[in-house]
Design a protein around this motif. Sequence first.
Motif, PDB file in Angstrom:
ATOM      1  N   THR A 112      43.727  22.894  23.267  1.00  0.00           N
ATOM      2  CA  THR A 112      44.247  21.670  23.499  1.00  0.00           C
ATOM      3  C   THR A 112      45.354  21.170  22.268  1.00  0.00           C
ATOM      4  O   THR A 112      46.335  20.417  22.436  1.00  0.00           O
ATOM      5  N   ALA A 113      45.058  22.182  21.196  1.00  0.00           N
ATOM      6  CA  ALA A 113      46.036  21.962  20.099  1.00  0.00           C
ATOM      7  C   ALA A 113      47.229  22.545  20.512  1.00  0.00           C
ATOM      8  O   ALA A 113      48.409  22.429  19.458  1.00  0.00           O
ATOM      9  N   VAL A 114      47.406  23.512  21.473  1.00  0.00           N
ATOM     10  CA  VAL A 114      48.621  23.918  21.825  1.00  0.00           C
ATOM     11  C   VAL A 114      49.540  24.671  20.434  1.00  0.00           C
ATOM     12  O   VAL A 114      50.604  24.317  20.218  1.00  0.00           O
ATOM     13  N   GLY A 152      50.173  20.363  20.042  1.00  0.00           N
ATOM     14  CA  GLY A 152      49.539  19.251  20.712  1.00  0.00           C
ATOM     15  C   GLY A 152      48.601  18.628  20.184  1.00  0.00           C
ATOM     16  O   GLY A 152      48.769  18.006  19.185  1.00  0.00           O
ATOM     17  N   ASP A 153      47.494  18.234  20.644  1.00  0.00           N
ATOM     18  CA  ASP A 153      46.382  17.455  20.241  1.00  0.00           C
ATOM     19  C   ASP A 153      45.709  17.995  18.927  1.00  0.00           C
ATOM     20  O   ASP A 153      44.963  19.010  19.052  1.00  0.00           O
ATOM     21  N   LYS A 190      38.715  19.612  15.430  1.00  0.00           N
ATOM     22  CA  LYS A 190      38.057  20.007  16.555  1.00  0.00           C
ATOM     23  C   LYS A 190      37.992  21.627  15.773  1.00  0.00           C
ATOM     24  O   LYS A 190      39.031  22.062  15.288  1.00  0.00           O
ATOM     25  N   ASN A 223      38.895  25.747  22.735  1.00  0.00           N
ATOM     26  CA  ASN A 223      39.822  24.735  23.154  1.00  0.00           C
ATOM     27  C   ASN A 223      40.972  25.001  22.737  1.00  0.00           C
ATOM     28  O   ASN A 223      41.388  25.321  21.494  1.00  0.00           O
TER      29      ASN A 223
END
Length: 180
Positions: free
Chosen positions: A119-121, A125-126, A130, A117
């Motif tokens: 999405t934490a960039v 990011g997010d 997770k 994943n």
Amino acid sequence: MTAVVQKTVLTGCLAPIDKNGLEQLIASGKANPKVVKTLKCKTVAEGKFRHANYIRNLPPYIVDEPPGLLGDDTAPNPSEASLAALGSCLAVGLHANAVHRGWIVNKLELELEGDLNITAVWGTGDVSDKPVGFTDVRVKVDMECEGIAQEEINALVAHVKQWSPVANTFTRPVNLEVGL
């Protein structure tokens, strides 16, 4: 006439391995089982997300990001490089163990894929709770050895997975220090 000592073993499709050198490595490992070798790498940022990694006296090993992650797409990204390291480590182990057993390798290919994943960039990011990094990695080994049953090859693959330094790095916690 003098006898010629076999120094290499031809392994079908692969370049020969120095059989005597392999046996010396095996003996050295058994004689000194607690020896730890420290490996080093110097990483230098070159621009955007492209980095030159200097290892020993080799040309730099380049790592970059693809355009979707704002890089210039000039080399594998760090996660892809880690898959390549895993595949190469497993392949080295399979080849060396096959030669040690006297097997002739006619084919050795590994296909790797890993799920992560992003999405934490990189923490910008997010950042909700997770898993970060690979959650699942799959390796498909396609190995053919002259006159060797598939069950024996399967057992070799399991053995190599157990003793691969990079596979163990993927599957167990490692002490990691990051600081100035």
